[in-house]
Design an enzyme around this catalytic site. Structure first.
Site, PDB file in Angstrom:
ATOM      1  N   SER A 159       0.859  -1.190   0.000  1.00  0.00           N
ATOM      2  CA  SER A 159       0.000   0.000   0.000  1.00  0.00           C
ATOM      3  C   SER A 159       0.890   1.233   0.000  1.00  0.00           C
ATOM      4  O   SER A 159       2.018   1.189   0.513  1.00  0.00           O
ATOM      5  CB  SER A 159      -0.868  -0.013   1.262  1.00  0.00           C
ATOM      6  N   TYR A 172      -0.510   0.294  10.160  1.00  0.00           N
ATOM      7  CA  TYR A 172      -0.868  -0.302   8.860  1.00  0.00           C
ATOM      8  C   TYR A 172       0.294  -0.146   7.867  1.00  0.00           C
ATOM      9  O   TYR A 172       0.658  -1.088   7.159  1.00  0.00           O
ATOM     10  CB  TYR A 172      -2.118   0.396   8.335  1.00  0.00           C
ATOM     11  N   LYS A 176       2.370  -2.989   5.912  1.00  0.00           N
ATOM     12  CA  LYS A 176       2.411  -3.031   4.437  1.00  0.00           C
ATOM     13  C   LYS A 176       3.849  -2.868   3.926  1.00  0.00           C
ATOM     14  O   LYS A 176       4.210  -3.416   2.888  1.00  0.00           O
ATOM     15  CB  LYS A 176       1.497  -1.952   3.857  1.00  0.00           C
TER      16      LYS A 176
HETATM   17  P1  NAI Z   1     -11.942  -5.326   2.387  1.00  0.00           P
HETATM   18  O1  NAI Z   1     -12.064  -5.091   3.842  1.00  0.00           O
HETATM   19  O2  NAI Z   1     -13.178  -5.248   1.562  1.00  0.00           O
HETATM   20  O3  NAI Z   1     -11.280  -6.743   2.069  1.00  0.00           O
HETATM   21  C1  NAI Z   1     -10.405  -7.409   2.936  1.00  0.00           C
HETATM   22  C2  NAI Z   1     -10.948  -8.802   3.165  1.00  0.00           C
HETATM   23  O4  NAI Z   1      -9.982  -9.553   3.918  1.00  0.00           O
HETATM   24  C3  NAI Z   1     -12.245  -8.802   3.956  1.00  0.00           C
HETATM   25  O5  NAI Z   1     -13.270  -9.465   3.222  1.00  0.00           O
HETATM   26  C4  NAI Z   1     -11.885  -9.526   5.247  1.00  0.00           C
HETATM   27  O6  NAI Z   1     -12.946 -10.316   5.766  1.00  0.00           O
HETATM   28  C5  NAI Z   1     -10.700 -10.371   4.812  1.00  0.00           C
HETATM   29  N1  NAI Z   1      -9.834 -10.721   5.942  1.00  0.00           N
HETATM   30  C6  NAI Z   1      -9.412  -9.901   6.937  1.00  0.00           C
HETATM   31  N2  NAI Z   1      -8.635 -10.577   7.784  1.00  0.00           N
HETATM   32  C7  NAI Z   1      -8.543 -11.848   7.312  1.00  0.00           C
HETATM   33  C8  NAI Z   1      -7.845 -13.002   7.752  1.00  0.00           C
HETATM   34  N3  NAI Z   1      -7.115 -12.986   8.874  1.00  0.00           N
HETATM   35  N4  NAI Z   1      -7.949 -14.133   7.034  1.00  0.00           N
HETATM   36  C9  NAI Z   1      -8.701 -14.162   5.884  1.00  0.00           C
HETATM   37  N5  NAI Z   1      -9.408 -13.089   5.447  1.00  0.00           N
HETATM   38  C10 NAI Z   1      -9.317 -11.951   6.152  1.00  0.00           C
HETATM   39  O7  NAI Z   1     -10.839  -4.270   1.863  1.00  0.00           O
HETATM   40  P2  NAI Z   1     -10.137  -4.077   0.427  1.00  0.00           P
HETATM   41  O8  NAI Z   1     -10.046  -2.630   0.214  1.00  0.00           O
HETATM   42  O9  NAI Z   1     -10.767  -4.933  -0.596  1.00  0.00           O
HETATM   43  O10 NAI Z   1      -8.654  -4.576   0.758  1.00  0.00           O
HETATM   44  C11 NAI Z   1      -8.003  -5.640   0.097  1.00  0.00           C
HETATM   45  C12 NAI Z   1      -6.505  -5.505   0.304  1.00  0.00           C
HETATM   46  O11 NAI Z   1      -6.030  -4.334  -0.377  1.00  0.00           O
HETATM   47  C13 NAI Z   1      -6.083  -5.343   1.755  1.00  0.00           C
HETATM   48  O12 NAI Z   1      -4.854  -6.023   1.968  1.00  0.00           O
HETATM   49  C14 NAI Z   1      -5.862  -3.843   1.877  1.00  0.00           C
HETATM   50  O13 NAI Z   1      -4.998  -3.522   2.944  1.00  0.00           O
HETATM   51  C15 NAI Z   1      -5.281  -3.550   0.523  1.00  0.00           C
HETATM   52  N6  NAI Z   1      -5.342  -2.160   0.104  1.00  0.00           N
HETATM   53  C16 NAI Z   1      -6.532  -1.570  -0.169  1.00  0.00           C
HETATM   54  C17 NAI Z   1      -6.584  -0.255  -0.610  1.00  0.00           C
HETATM   55  C18 NAI Z   1      -7.842   0.405  -1.000  1.00  0.00           C
HETATM   56  O14 NAI Z   1      -7.793   1.567  -1.458  1.00  0.00           O
HETATM   57  N7  NAI Z   1      -9.004  -0.259  -0.864  1.00  0.00           N
HETATM   58  C19 NAI Z   1      -5.348   0.549  -0.706  1.00  0.00           C
HETATM   59  C20 NAI Z   1      -4.136  -0.171  -0.457  1.00  0.00           C
HETATM   60  C21 NAI Z   1      -4.149  -1.470  -0.046  1.00  0.00           C
END
Ligand code: NAI
Length: 322
Positions: A159, A172, A176
């Site tokens: 990130s 965070y 990352k």
């Molecule tokens: P989100 O919250 O919709 O998706 C993350 C998913 O990971 C959730 O469905 C959650 O239930 C699951 N999760 C959390 N802990 C878990 C675990 N221990 N084991 C299995 N599943 C688990 O958020 P998003 O935005 O889709 O994020 C996806 C990835 O992208 C994350 O790693 C986030 O940090 C990264 N990211 C997102 C950005 C954004 O702008 N949305 C920016 C930079 C990075």
């Protein structure tokens, strides 16, 4: 397929996508399944901040249902990525259902943000466990299988909080940043075995970002100006490419932001060199040159490459290998 060439297929391949029950991971899963990949949709179904309680299998099940309804192949898995036992179980799910593992997209994640003085070591440890621990656990479990078949793709999720920094993302961003470090190292360890490792810096509207109030993270006023580019579909193409056999490079960090995709890299300025130790006054006197990224810089391919680059600059030849 704007600007594209040959269609990229995942026929005959099995792909694990962690945290694929919503947001970005769901978009990756749908796109790869649409291209014939057999997908393990992993999701713990927990809270955005990762505080335990209320986990739900509904996240992963819903995406599996969507994939099957569209004629694709997917199975759900609900293990947490944050332990090696969880990572082992997630990869075992691919092996048991599909008999192989070709690519892993480590996407699962949680977020906690705030002023540094309000964040705790417990916050940091929780985020380290899910982000870098969660990338490690699935990669580690998949590794021997990828090594044995001489092929694998590892796609990690870093990130801009980790690669560039943000005043409210100390925990965070540290987690990352650690993902970026893991990518650099597995890229080097994996390449001789056909295991290519890269990382993404996504920027998308998801439940993780939708509740952030304007001003809480400085970038919000910019994303508010171009919301049309923050659909997870924008990053899905990147994840799909990096997870596919069409991607033949490794060790890259790719930023998807506002419809622009570009490589991010670590460059080291040519700086100032001399043949005696630099004291603090010499450093002060040369500070502008040391920081001058317009006067020339190198992008080392790995840590040994930095030695090679500097040795060349210093006119040094290494001894022949025995
Ligand atoms: P989100 O919250 O919709 O998706 C993350 C998913 O990971 C959730 O469905 C959650 O239930 C699951 N999760 C959390 N802990 C878990 C675990 N221990 N084991 C299995 N599943 C688990 O958020 P998003 O935005 O889709 O994020 C996806 C990835 O992208 C994350 O790693 C986030 O940090 C990264 N990211 C997102 C950005 C954004 O702008 N949305 C920016 C930079 C990075």
């Amino acid at each position: 397929m704007e600007g594209g060439a040959m269609p990229i297929s995942f026929a005959g391949q099995a792909i694990v996508i962690t945290g694929a029950g919503g947001g970005l991971g769901r978009a990756y899963a749908l796109e790869i399944a649409r291209r014939g990949g057999k997908v393990v949709v992993n999701d713990l179904g927990g809270a955005t901040d990762g505080v335990p309680g209320g986990e739900s299998s509904a996240f992963a099940d819903k995406v599996v249902d969507e994939i099957r309804a569209a004629g694709g192949t997917a199975v759900a898995n609900y293990d947490s990525v944050a332990s090696q036992a969880g990572g082992d179980a997630i990869i075992a799910c691919a092996l048991e259902n599909f008999g192989r593992i070709d690519a892993v997209i480590a996407n699962a994640g949680t977020i906690r943000y705030g002023a540094f003085e309000d964040l705790t070591l417990d916050d940091l440890n929780a985020l380290l466990a899910v982000h870098v621990g969660g990338s490690w656990s699935v990669a580690h479990a998949a590794w021997p299988h990828m090594k044995a078949q001489g092929y694998g793709r590892l796609v990690f999720t870093t990130s801009s909080g980790g690669t560039l920094g943000n005043a409210s993302l100390a925990a965070y961003g540290a987690a990352k940043g650690a993902v970026m470090g893991l990518m650099h190292n597995l890229a080097e360890a994996g390449a001789p075995h056909g295991i290519l490792c890269n990382a993404m810096m996504p920027n998308a509207m998801s439940r993780m970002t939708i509740d952030i109030k304007p001003g809480e993270l400085g970038e919000n006023r910019w994303s508010a100006a171009m919301p049309q580019y923050f659909d997870p579909a924008y990053t899905a193409g990147l994840a799909t490419f990096l997870a596919s056999s069409a991607c033949t490079s490794h060790h890259g960090i790719y930023s998807m932001l506002g419809g622009r995709l570009g490589r991010a890299f670590i460059g080291i300025c040519d700086g100032h060199a001399q043949d005696t130790p630099m004291d603090a006054e010499t450093i002060a006197a040369n500070w502008a040159t040391i920081n001058d990224d317009q006067g020339g810089y190198a992008i080392p391919a790995n840590n040994t490459d930095e030695f090679r680059i500097v040795a060349e600059q210093r006119g040094v030849t290494p001894p022949a290998l025995a």
